[in-house]
Enzyme design. Structure first.
Site, PDB file in Angstrom:
ATOM      1  CG  ASP A 249      -4.055   5.186   1.631  1.00  0.00           C
ATOM      2  OD1 ASP A 249      -4.323   5.062   2.839  1.00  0.00           O
ATOM      3  OD2 ASP A 249      -2.901   5.111   1.171  1.00  0.00           O
ATOM      4  CG  ASP A 287      -5.858   5.264  11.503  1.00  0.00           C
ATOM      5  OD1 ASP A 287      -4.897   5.669  12.193  1.00  0.00           O
ATOM      6  OD2 ASP A 287      -6.249   4.090  11.541  1.00  0.00           O
ATOM      7  CB  CYS A 340      -2.319   2.545  15.679  1.00  0.00           C
ATOM      8  SG  CYS A 340      -1.210   2.347  14.262  1.00  0.00           S
TER       9      CYS A 340
END
Length: 390
Positions: A249, A287, A340
């Site tokens: 990340d 994601d 999302c």
């Protein structure tokens, strides 16, 4: 605390939120400053506050103003409750209603974005992206999200997890979106302290998020890079399926709890920068940072803090991430891009633009989930390249 005192506390907290503070931070500060409030009081106040954040525009209309008092009053009216029995002015209770506050506006005459509790500029995006489902999805975002668990199949079956949870007073039902998903029907606030959770048999994870991982078609031994791992929920799910997972990340601090979560789950996850453990992954999954519009019922503050400029910046970041992850895949490997988000410009439009830039990549599968499917809103696209192109 009396019900009226809880309303007064919620009014104070909402006024601080409307002044620019994050609701979670204000709730935490209020709890520390008011130690007399028990766990049931704090939970009830939290529910009042977050219901108001989700339904900011409609509650303000019903309550006569966008203030903490107006939002709480509007929430009572939306629930069909009589505010006069609570707004009494007695000790710790909100002051009685004014004559002006007794005038109740008809929400049916309000503009669509007000009725649906969306910013004006967001509604056209939702309509363009969701079509006929727009209004139903927007209504679902006005309500609290279910609590879902992912069963760690590396340790227990779904039926076994259900039985163990039931022994601790936590009721669940199987969810159709994923073979690992359980929806909590009772005892949700006990999950974190349960032995089942502490022993790594289950993790908190949305059902649609689990379904996204299922669509990646991971096999044991597959080398997978989770490029935007965040807290590591999907990395853990991938590892439970037998993948050799590397987690990355851009903000390494977001992964600080991942080693402990992996230990509890009984899986190994390599936390290193791409390239340190060798490139040439079978699958690179991202994601990507996004508007979060698919999860606004869980994080409703995002609905009001998102701006057009902010969304444009996110779209630029997403395009960059797609180009970056393509360079870490072995010849013939795959990339999977997920958000999302419910907005097409963060989803399929990104994929179409990527394929136009990188014609060696072919879209092989995609799916969009909305809250109408039972979980959060998610999008996932899977692309592959032929062995001879890289």
């Amino acid at each position: 605390m009396t019900p009226a005192a809880r309303l007064s506390a919620a009014i104070e907290i909402l006024d601080n939120w409307l002044a620019g503070a994050a609701p979670e931070q204000v709730l935490t500060r209020w709890g520390r400053a008011n130690r007399y409030a028990g766990s049931k009081d704090r939970a009830a106040i939290r529910d009042i506050v977050y219901d108001a954040v989700r339904c900011r525009r409609s509650f303000a209309t019903l309550g006569g103003g966008e203030t903490g008092r107006g939002l709480v009053l509007g929430g009572l009216r939306a629930a069909g409750a009589d505010p006069d029995g609570l707004f009494t002015g007695d000790r710790f209770a909100p002051s009685p209603l004014t004559e002006e506050e007794r005038t109740v506006l008809d929400l049916r005459n309000a503009p669509p974005a007000v009725r649906l509790d969306l910013p004006d500029w967001v509604l056209p995006l939702m309509q363009d992206s969701l079509g006929a489902d727009c209004e139903a999805v927007a209504h679902s975002l006005r309500h609290r999200a279910p609590v879902f668990l992912r069963v760690n199949t590396a340790k227990v079956s779904r039926a076994g997890a259900q039985a163990a949870l039931a022994d601790e007073g936590i009721g669940t039902t199987e969810h159709t979106l994923s073979d690992t998903a359980l929806e909590v029907t009772s005892g949700a606030r006990r999950v974190h302290i349960s032995r089942v959770y502490q022993d790594g048999l289950v993790e908190l994870q949305d059902a649609a998020s689990q379904a996204v991982v299922d669509l990646l078609d991971v096999t044991p031994g597959m080398r997978v890079l989770d490029y935007c791992a965040g807290g590591g929920g999907k990395a853990l799910a991938l590892a439970a399926q037998g993948a050799a997972v590397t987690a990355h990340d851009i903000d390494a601090g977001r992964m600080r709890d991942l080693p402990e979560r992996a230990r509890r789950a009984g899986v190994d996850i390599d936390i290193s920068a791409p390239g340190q453990s060798g490139d040439g992954f079978d699958l690179v999954f991202a994601d990507a940072p996004c508007s979060g519009s698919g999860s606004w019922r869980r994080a409703p503050q995002g609905k009001w803090s998102l701006t057009r400029d902010g969304l444009d910046a996110l779209c630029l970041m997403q395009a960059t991430i797609l180009d970056e992850i393509a360079d870490h895949v072995r010849p013939g490997g795959r990339i999977a891009y997920a958000t999302c988000s419910l907005f097409d410009e963060e989803n399929m439009s990104q994929i179409k633009a990527f394929v136009a830039r990188r014609p060696e990549w072919t879209l092989t599968a995609s799916r969009r989930f909305t809250p109408l499917d039972g979980g959060d809103g998610f999008f996932v696209a899977i692309l592959e390249t032929s062995p001879g192109t890289r």
